[in-house]
Scaffold this active site. Sequence first.
Site, short mmCIF file in Angstrom:
data_model
loop_
_atom_site.label_atom_id
_atom_site.label_comp_id
_atom_site.label_asym_id
_atom_site.label_seq_id
_atom_site.Cartn_x
_atom_site.Cartn_y
_atom_site.Cartn_z
N SER A 48 0.80 -1.42 0.00
CA SER A 48 -0.22 0.00 -0.08
C SER A 48 0.81 1.37 -0.08
O SER A 48 2.02 1.35 0.28
CB SER A 48 -0.97 -0.03 1.05
OG SER A 48 -0.24 0.23 2.36
N ASP A 81 -1.51 -1.55 -3.60
CA ASP A 81 -2.95 -1.13 -3.07
C ASP A 81 -3.28 -0.06 -2.64
O ASP A 81 -2.17 0.78 -2.23
CB ASP A 81 -2.97 -2.28 -2.03
CG ASP A 81 -4.39 -2.51 -1.36
OD1 ASP A 81 -5.08 -2.37 -2.08
OD2 ASP A 81 -4.21 -2.69 -0.08
N ASP A 103 -7.20 4.30 -6.30
CA ASP A 103 -8.31 4.50 -5.13
C ASP A 103 -8.81 6.07 -5.22
O ASP A 103 -8.41 6.83 -4.60
CB ASP A 103 -8.01 4.08 -3.73
CG ASP A 103 -9.12 4.45 -2.74
OD1 ASP A 103 -10.20 4.80 -3.06
OD2 ASP A 103 -8.69 4.14 -1.62
N GLU A 133 -12.31 1.63 -7.20
CA GLU A 133 -13.02 1.39 -5.91
C GLU A 133 -14.27 2.32 -6.19
O GLU A 133 -14.25 3.39 -6.65
CB GLU A 133 -12.38 1.73 -4.92
CG GLU A 133 -13.24 1.42 -3.32
CD GLU A 133 -12.71 1.64 -2.15
OE1 GLU A 133 -11.35 0.86 -2.20
OE2 GLU A 133 -12.97 2.30 -1.18
N HIS A 175 -12.46 -1.78 6.59
CA HIS A 175 -11.03 -1.86 6.78
C HIS A 175 -10.60 -1.74 8.12
O HIS A 175 -11.20 -1.16 9.12
CB HIS A 175 -10.38 -0.64 6.18
CG HIS A 175 -10.20 -0.80 4.70
ND1 HIS A 175 -11.01 -0.17 3.60
CD2 HIS A 175 -9.53 -1.53 3.94
CE1 HIS A 175 -10.65 -0.42 2.62
NE2 HIS A 175 -9.82 -1.23 2.56
N GLY A 204 -11.37 -5.07 3.26
CA GLY A 204 -11.71 -5.32 4.72
C GLY A 204 -12.12 -6.93 4.88
O GLY A 204 -12.99 -6.97 5.93
N THR A 228 -5.34 -7.07 8.18
CA THR A 228 -5.34 -7.05 9.56
C THR A 228 -5.23 -8.36 10.06
O THR A 228 -4.39 -8.47 11.45
CB THR A 228 -6.61 -6.08 9.83
OG1 THR A 228 -6.60 -4.98 9.27
CG2 THR A 228 -6.54 -5.90 11.34
ZN ZN Z 1 -8.50 -1.87 0.90
#
Ligand code: ZN
Length: 275
Positions: A48, A81, A103, A133, A175, A204, A228
């Site tokens: 990311s 990402d 994004d 997105e 997320h 997420g 996560t």
């Molecule tokens: Zn994401």
Amino acid sequence: MPLTSIPDLIAAAQPGGLGAFNVIALEHAEAIAAAAESAKRPVVLQLSENTARYHGGLAPLALACLRIAADSDAAIAVHLDHATSTEFIHQAIDLGIRSVMYDGSALDYADNVAATTAITAWCHQRGVHIEAELGEVGGKDGVHAPGARTDPDEAVEFVNATGVDALAVAVGSSHAMHTRTAELDNDLIAHLAAKVPVPLVLHGSSGVPDHGLRGAVEHGMTKINIATRLNIRMTAAIREHLTQDPDLADPREYLAPARTAIRSEVEHFLRLLAV
Ligand SMILES: [Zn+2]
């Protein structure tokens, strides 16, 4: 194995979903590749913009991921990402990354379409796969409204207008959840999958229980992004080792079990997503 494209990985993962896992440290990339090899499933290593910022630049970790992917026996792609700047996408492609997510979800619809169309054309001229997105997946940076849902007609219009290759949709996940209590809207997933002409991406996913992830794949979700959960497992392993031995100094003593914890979590998800 030579680096593989996302469409090839999606095809290889079917009838299951494609697991995509975020890399923060080198140990994540090593663990994810090892899990892909043992589970004999394709995977995506994702980086990311936030992680690149943490490391002071994209190049060191991106080049490590590309090398780990190329040296692995598993089919692996490296993906950028949540990029919000075109400059960051240009950097990634210069480094050899062949798949990006732009994004523009913080923009209003018309601006998101305009920005995504321009960056999609730029990527396609270079043979790069692009995910976008729509509908604000909850939780990211605290700006997205929880409970957001992607409208199927708007999703079709967005994909046709922009030409993107994959679409992240809002179907009930959020997320950075630490509990796995998100309930996905499987009817909406099925409706989106039937209408939208490109693969759907679930962000997420860490907040979704196992049966919810399986259900999402069974209803037509294609790429499943998980970050996560790996970090929860990694940090728990480190905490356990440091608690057991407060004098411990060599980072390898706690990073090795942390890497093993990530690997077993990724193996779990890859087997789960194989449906
Ligand atoms: Zn994401």
